[in-house]
Design an enzyme around this catalytic site. Structure first.
Site, PDB file in Angstrom:
ATOM      1  N   LYS A 184      42.172  41.278  33.137  1.00  0.00           N
ATOM      2  CA  LYS A 184      41.316  40.506  34.039  1.00  0.00           C
ATOM      3  C   LYS A 184      41.839  40.671  35.452  1.00  0.00           C
ATOM      4  O   LYS A 184      43.058  40.719  35.658  1.00  0.00           O
ATOM      5  CB  LYS A 184      41.360  39.042  33.581  1.00  0.00           C
TER       6      LYS A 184
ATOM      7  N   LYS B  37      37.612  41.879  32.280  1.00  0.00           N
ATOM      8  CA  LYS B  37      36.976  40.706  32.894  1.00  0.00           C
ATOM      9  C   LYS B  37      37.245  40.678  34.389  1.00  0.00           C
ATOM     10  O   LYS B  37      38.336  40.317  34.811  1.00  0.00           O
ATOM     11  CB  LYS B  37      37.504  39.415  32.243  1.00  0.00           C
TER      12      LYS B  37
ATOM     13  N   ASP C 139      43.707  32.824  29.063  1.00  0.00           N
ATOM     14  CA  ASP C 139      43.769  33.669  30.256  1.00  0.00           C
ATOM     15  C   ASP C 139      45.126  33.453  30.912  1.00  0.00           C
ATOM     16  O   ASP C 139      45.354  32.435  31.573  1.00  0.00           O
ATOM     17  CB  ASP C 139      42.650  33.316  31.238  1.00  0.00           C
TER      18      ASP C 139
END
Lengths: 319, 378
Positions: free
Chosen positions: A219, A255, A156
């Site tokens: 995300k 996400k 991430d």
């Protein structure tokens, strides 16, 4: 219409059309998903699905191996077996699913790898000088390599908001490309930190840049900035994914992270994903929740759907 | 609940739109009741009411239309004889009970149920001072003829074939949502429905593609299900009319689309949301009000063409403009002949905003300060 001219790694030009987002319209549409009513069997299925999409997360300066081990145990055994299993058997239901992944700092990856060995649960690591991203590119690449070498299956990363906000889009693009290369086989989730971008137009542009640069997932947030994930911001990002899919046939994942605490919220997100992208995205391969408190609420609601009553909170371990 | 049972509209719309707007309308006009002198600039005294007003309302928003009619009439001091549509009388009768409970003196609000004959009796009654009608242009014309040569005042809120313009610089995803809301809200039983979609050629294919994808996700079915997006057509007669117009549309040309993944219940008057792409302005579907979930799509190349196409209609009730460029919105809005113009949204209603049409969409305004004038002797 504004066109952002970028250069790809291979030297070829890449033109990104800046897509306008009407904030009022986007908010109104997102609000619509709070009015969907999902009950009974459909609700139970949604709760199961949401649980299987959770990235159980701990990203604190105070994280220790002990804390990460605890969380990994929770990921493997979310609920005391004798509490729910009899009810599942009675209704012939599959076992409670495990979460999709745990999400930790790079230094904690080895701990998580050991704790989750053989479980099939993914190991996501934040990297690239999370959460600020304010470090030289070499450091970010090294950060990523370290996490991947130690066994992270998902990375991430944060985008370079400083570069983005001052209009240096090429820099943002190049960084993502570099990190993607450093990821190797690990999946790359690109965090836009939407709470710092200031408008939905920019959220959309950042989404498009990240997708073009090779993000497997986009995300919303680090969880360190308010606001974190919201329905409208997620909707704008989902629409970027939908447009990319329409153009290229490629499926990018989504996400939302931070601020999703209740099952009710999670179901609203699922409705939005289904109605914006379709059933193909109703899988942990393409949709995740970045959350920690959500897991217990999902369990609580699953128990309630199975038995018709709530169990008192204490029965679920905190983490 | 009663409104949905009676009319067939989704319970979500009754709950979130119709009934809250009813309350807002009464609340708003209650505020005017003791301030009428200030409604008309320079008025020396409190303006006088007209007397007895006859009001005839349609079946698409039964209770909301009753509120639109009764609230300003009472605020101005008139008494009311109101006839709801013969297919949707229930909520008006419930309203009558509420009015009784509220202690309004007997005879101030009179609800008379019935069909066309009852309406004619109201319109032609010699003691009626004013007629207010919302409904079809056809009936509106009959009423206008009936009150000609009398001193009855008249306001008409009739049909429409409203244009929904999407420029290439619009926020496309939100515009598509606006189109959905514009034409499929209340099954398209909306006088101001955005039933003609005008797309700038450069974005036409994108919009149509996104519209198709969005329509595949609509949920058509039991109006009492909270998840229903599009409910039931109000009556068998309406359903037949819609189907007939679609057949006409198919013979004239254009590309017909209806979502394959939308399933209709086997029982009841349900109709798939649909559109005709590449229709010409000469086609029936570009000119005639369908009053159902049927959209006609055509394209334009310049702002001038958008304006002239939008105005190419015998109606003039509403219009929608989608662009992220403010100056373009203002330029277009100023040139459109429509009573209500929405920019970057559609089908938004508020009691403070006047509503009404041009040409065959009728005359007089309802809502806002302007909505008082038809009920005052000025």
């Amino acid at each position: 219409m504004r066109t952002i001219s970028l250069q790809k790694e291979n030297g070829f030009p890449l033109a990104i059309q800046a897509v306008s987002v009407d904030e009022v319209g986007a908010t109104e549409r997102a609000d619509f998903f709070t009015k969907r009513s999902v009950k009974k069997d459909s609700k139970l299925a949604a709760l199961y699905l949401a649980l299987s999409m959770c990235d159980l997360t701990t990203l604190e300066g105070s994280d220790t191996p002990g804390r990460v081990q605890q969380m990994c145990a929770k990921a493997r055994f979310p609920v005391p077996p004798d509490m729910i299993e009899p009810h599942l058997q009675k209704r012939n239901l599959p076992p409670i699913p495990a979460v999709a992944a745990v999400c930790v700092y790079p230094s904690m990856v080895p701990v998580a790898v050991k704790a989750l060995a053989g479980s099939g649960i993914g190991i996501a690591s934040v990297a690239t000088a999370f959460p600020s991203g304010q470090a030289p590119l070499e450091v970010k690449i090294e950060d990523t390599r370290f996490a991947v070498e130690k066994g992270a299956t998902e990375i991430d990363m944060v985008i370079n908001r400083g570069a983005f906000l001052s209009g240096r889009y090429q820099e943002v693009f190049d960084e993502i490309v570099e990190i993607k290369r450093a990821c190797g086989d690990a999946h790359l989730k690109v965090i836009l930190e939407t709470g710092e971008l200031g408008s939905y137009d920019r959220v959309r542009l950042a989404s498009d840049i990240a997708i073009e640069a090779g993000a497997d997932f986009i995300k919303t947030s680090t969880g360190k900035v308010t606001p974190a994930a919201t329905l409208p911001v997620t909707l704008v990002m989902l629409q970027a994914i939908a447009d990319h899919h329409r153009r290229t046939g490629k499926k990018v994942g989504m996400k939302p992270a931070g601020g999703i605490r209740t099952s009710k919220q999670a179901i609203q997100y699922l409705c939005m994903v289904k109605e914006t992208l379709g059933t193909d995205w109703m899988t942990a391969d393409l949709f995740r929740f970045g959350a920690s408190a959500l897991v217990n609420d999902l369990l609580k609601q699953i128990y309630k759907e199975l038995t018709g009553r709530y169990y008192y909170d204490k029965v679920f371990s905190i983490d | 609940m009663l409104e949905t049972l009676d009319n067939g509209k989704p319970i979500r719309e009754s709950r979130d739109i119709d009934i809250p707007l009813v309350a807002a309308h009464f609340f708003y006009y209650a505020g005017w009741a003791d301030k009428l002198q200030y409604a008309i600039p320079g008025a020396k005294s409190v303006p006088k009411p007209l007397g007895v007003v006859g009001q005839i309302i349609p079946w698409n928003f039964p209770l909301l239309m009753a509120a639109w009619k009764i609230a300003p009439a009472l605020a101005c001091g008139n008494t009311v004889v109101l006839k709801p549509a013969e297919t949707t009388s229930l909520t008006c009768l419930l309203l009558a009970e509420i009015i009784q409970e509220a202690g309004l003196p007997e005879g101030v609000v009179n609800i008379v149920t019935g069909a066309g004959e009852t309406g004619a009796a109201i319109v032609n009654h010699p003691d009626i001072n004013k007629v207010a009608f919302t409904g079809s242009t056809e009936v509106g014309k009959i009423i206008a003829r009936s009150v000609a040569n009398t001193d009855k005042k008249l306001t008409l809120e009739l049909g429409g074939k409203s244009a929904h313009i999407i420029y290439e610089d619009a926020a496309i995803d939100q515009a598509v949502e606006g189109v959905i809301n514009g034409i499929f809200f209340n099954q398209g039983h909306v006088c101001c429905a955005g039933s003609r979609l005008l797309l700038e050629e450069s974005v036409a294919d994108t919009v149509v593609e996104k519209l198709k994808a969005r329509m595949e996700k609509l949920r058509v079915g039991n109006p009492l299900d909270k998840n229903t997006d599009v409910g039931a057509i109000n009556s068998a007669a309406e359903h037949v009319k819609i189907k007939k117009l679609i057949e006409t549309g198919k013979t004239e040309g254009g590309e017909f689309f209806e979502p394959a993944s939308v399933n209709l219940p086997t029982k009841g008057y349900f109709h798939k949301p649909c559109f005709f792409n590449r229709v010409s302005s000469a086609f029936t579907l570009s000119r005639v009000e369908v009053f159902g979930p049927v959209l006609a799509i055509s394209t334009f190349r310049t702002t001038q063409e958008a304006i002239s196409k939008a105005n190419d209609t015998q109606y003039g009730l509403a219009a929608g403009i989608w662009s992220e460029k403010g100056s373009k919105i203002h330029k277009t809005a100023a040139a459109l002949k429509a009573g209500v113009i929405w920019a970057n949204t559609y089908n938004k209603f508020d009691p403070t905003s006047p509503f009404g049409g041009f040409n065959e969409s009728g005359y007089g305004r309802e809502g806002g300060r302007h909505g008082l004038f038809p009920y005052l002797d000025i």
